[in-house]
Design a protein around this motif. Structure first.
Motif, PDB file in Angstrom:
ATOM      1  N   ASP A  14      17.407  11.059 -22.186  1.00  0.00           N
ATOM      2  CA  ASP A  14      16.982  10.631 -23.520  1.00  0.00           C
ATOM      3  C   ASP A  14      16.128  11.698 -24.211  1.00  0.00           C
ATOM      4  N   THR A  15      15.775  12.743 -23.491  1.00  0.00           N
ATOM      5  CA  THR A  15      14.985  13.819 -24.071  1.00  0.00           C
ATOM      6  C   THR A  15      15.725  14.461 -25.240  1.00  0.00           C
ATOM      7  N   ALA A  16      15.073  14.505 -26.396  1.00  0.00           N
ATOM      8  CA  ALA A  16      15.704  15.033 -27.613  1.00  0.00           C
ATOM      9  C   ALA A  16      14.684  14.976 -28.748  1.00  0.00           C
ATOM     10  N   VAL A  17      15.068  15.580 -29.852  1.00  0.00           N
ATOM     11  CA  VAL A  17      14.355  15.348 -31.109  1.00  0.00           C
ATOM     12  C   VAL A  17      15.026  14.160 -31.776  1.00  0.00           C
ATOM     13  N   TYR A  18      14.228  13.171 -32.138  1.00  0.00           N
ATOM     14  CA  TYR A  18      14.752  11.947 -32.746  1.00  0.00           C
ATOM     15  C   TYR A  18      14.510  11.997 -34.258  1.00  0.00           C
ATOM     16  N   TYR A  19      15.575  11.709 -35.000  1.00  0.00           N
ATOM     17  CA  TYR A  19      15.530  11.757 -36.452  1.00  0.00           C
ATOM     18  C   TYR A  19      15.808  10.368 -37.038  1.00  0.00           C
ATOM     19  N   SER A  62      14.762  -1.553 -48.905  1.00  0.00           N
ATOM     20  CA  SER A  62      15.629  -2.582 -48.338  1.00  0.00           C
ATOM     21  C   SER A  62      17.097  -2.374 -48.694  1.00  0.00           C
ATOM     22  N   SER A  63      17.403  -1.498 -49.638  1.00  0.00           N
ATOM     23  CA  SER A  63      18.787  -1.245 -50.007  1.00  0.00           C
ATOM     24  C   SER A  63      19.443  -0.172 -49.133  1.00  0.00           C
ATOM     25  N   TYR A  64      18.665   0.422 -48.257  1.00  0.00           N
ATOM     26  CA  TYR A  64      19.176   1.493 -47.404  1.00  0.00           C
ATOM     27  C   TYR A  64      19.484   0.989 -46.000  1.00  0.00           C
ATOM     28  N   VAL A  65      20.617   1.451 -45.473  1.00  0.00           N
ATOM     29  CA  VAL A  65      20.881   1.316 -44.050  1.00  0.00           C
ATOM     30  C   VAL A  65      20.051   2.399 -43.353  1.00  0.00           C
ATOM     31  N   MET A  66      19.279   1.980 -42.396  1.00  0.00           N
ATOM     32  CA  MET A  66      18.425   2.925 -41.670  1.00  0.00           C
ATOM     33  C   MET A  66      19.006   3.176 -40.279  1.00  0.00           C
ATOM     34  N   ALA A  67      18.868   4.398 -39.828  1.00  0.00           N
ATOM     35  CA  ALA A  67      19.436   4.738 -38.525  1.00  0.00           C
ATOM     36  C   ALA A  67      18.569   5.757 -37.811  1.00  0.00           C
ATOM     37  N   TRP A  68      18.741   5.808 -36.509  1.00  0.00           N
ATOM     38  CA  TRP A  68      18.114   6.824 -35.666  1.00  0.00           C
ATOM     39  C   TRP A  68      19.209   7.671 -35.037  1.00  0.00           C
ATOM     40  N   PHE A  69      18.984   8.969 -35.055  1.00  0.00           N
ATOM     41  CA  PHE A  69      19.848   9.934 -34.397  1.00  0.00           C
ATOM     42  C   PHE A  69      18.983  10.783 -33.481  1.00  0.00           C
ATOM     43  N   ARG A  70      19.617  11.519 -32.585  1.00  0.00           N
ATOM     44  CA  ARG A  70      18.875  12.439 -31.747  1.00  0.00           C
ATOM     45  C   ARG A  70      19.684  13.711 -31.535  1.00  0.00           C
ATOM     46  N   GLN A  71      18.961  14.774 -31.221  1.00  0.00           N
ATOM     47  CA  GLN A  71      19.625  16.067 -31.052  1.00  0.00           C
ATOM     48  C   GLN A  71      18.928  16.889 -29.990  1.00  0.00           C
ATOM     49  N   VAL A  72      19.739  17.454 -29.122  1.00  0.00           N
ATOM     50  CA  VAL A  72      19.288  18.376 -28.090  1.00  0.00           C
ATOM     51  C   VAL A  72      19.707  19.775 -28.526  1.00  0.00           C
ATOM     52  N   PRO A  73      18.868  20.782 -28.298  1.00  0.00           N
ATOM     53  CA  PRO A  73      19.245  22.158 -28.691  1.00  0.00           C
ATOM     54  C   PRO A  73      20.622  22.541 -28.171  1.00  0.00           C
ATOM     55  N   GLY A  74      21.436  23.092 -29.066  1.00  0.00           N
ATOM     56  CA  GLY A  74      22.770  23.544 -28.685  1.00  0.00           C
ATOM     57  C   GLY A  74      23.829  22.458 -28.748  1.00  0.00           C
ATOM     58  N   LYS A  75      23.417  21.239 -29.074  1.00  0.00           N
ATOM     59  CA  LYS A  75      24.374  20.140 -29.169  1.00  0.00           C
ATOM     60  C   LYS A  75      24.325  19.513 -30.555  1.00  0.00           C
ATOM     61  N   GLU A  76      25.391  18.780 -30.890  1.00  0.00           N
ATOM     62  CA  GLU A  76      25.426  18.104 -32.173  1.00  0.00           C
ATOM     63  C   GLU A  76      24.482  16.907 -32.178  1.00  0.00           C
ATOM     64  N   ARG A  77      24.028  16.582 -33.387  1.00  0.00           N
ATOM     65  CA  ARG A  77      23.191  15.395 -33.535  1.00  0.00           C
ATOM     66  C   ARG A  77      24.042  14.163 -33.240  1.00  0.00           C
ATOM     67  N   GLU A  78      23.483  13.226 -32.476  1.00  0.00           N
ATOM     68  CA  GLU A  78      24.253  12.053 -32.093  1.00  0.00           C
ATOM     69  C   GLU A  78      23.575  10.768 -32.553  1.00  0.00           C
ATOM     70  N   PHE A  79      24.410   9.788 -32.851  1.00  0.00           N
ATOM     71  CA  PHE A  79      23.951   8.484 -33.304  1.00  0.00           C
ATOM     72  C   PHE A  79      23.265   7.733 -32.162  1.00  0.00           C
ATOM     73  N   VAL A  80      22.181   7.049 -32.482  1.00  0.00           N
ATOM     74  CA  VAL A  80      21.465   6.243 -31.492  1.00  0.00           C
ATOM     75  C   VAL A  80      21.526   4.759 -31.864  1.00  0.00           C
ATOM     76  N   ALA A  81      21.075   4.430 -33.076  1.00  0.00           N
ATOM     77  CA  ALA A  81      21.017   3.033 -33.486  1.00  0.00           C
ATOM     78  C   ALA A  81      20.944   2.947 -35.004  1.00  0.00           C
ATOM     79  N   ALA A  82      21.372   1.813 -35.547  1.00  0.00           N
ATOM     80  CA  ALA A  82      21.311   1.592 -36.987  1.00  0.00           C
ATOM     81  C   ALA A  82      20.988   0.133 -37.263  1.00  0.00           C
ATOM     82  N   ILE A  83      20.437  -0.106 -38.455  1.00  0.00           N
ATOM     83  CA  ILE A  83      20.086  -1.464 -38.855  1.00  0.00           C
ATOM     84  C   ILE A  83      20.383  -1.628 -40.332  1.00  0.00           C
TER      85      ILE A  83
END
Length: 116
Positions: free
Chosen positions: A90-95, A30-51
């Motif tokens: 939206d196709t990507a690897v989600y982290y 509960s002390s961590y901010v959690m987030a989702w990112f996604r990445q497509v091959p050849g592109k930088e990882r991008e922010f999706v959402a955080a809580i």
């Protein structure tokens, strides 16, 4: 140390839905901010959402606002990403990530593929 394991990715048609899960280890989830990112091959990882740690505050990338919802269950040490009305772009690897102060942890990622 925090270990993160994502699940729930897969293949879905455009307009469909998927729910991603991220299970975290550790007693101070509960002390961590959690987030989702996604990445497509050849592109930088991008922010999706955080809580925030309590779940009271959420933030979304403009590209997913109104379609994706991030939530967390601190009793289960888990964070979720409900994805509706999915689009081919939206196709990507989600982290999943956990951030607190200078600490930042990542999961191994889960593939999401949206067919047109």
């Amino acid at each position: 140390q925090v270990q993160l394991v994502e699940s729930g990715g897969g293949l879905v048609q455009a307009g469909g839905s998927l729910r991603l899960s991220c299970a975290a280890s550790g007693r101070t989830f509960s002390s961590y901010v959690m987030a989702w990112f996604r990445q497509v091959p050849g592109k930088e990882r991008e922010f999706v959402a955080a809580i925030s740690g309590t779940g009271a505050t959420t933030n979304y990338a403009d590209s997913v606002k109104g379609r994706f919802t991030v939530s967390r269950d601190n009793a289960e040490d888990s964070v979720y990403l409900q994805m509706n009305n999915l689009k081919p772009e939206d196709t990507a690897v989600y982290y999943c990530s956990a951030r607190r102060d200078q600490d930042n942890y990542w999961g191994q990622g889960t593939q999401v593929t949206v067919s047109s």
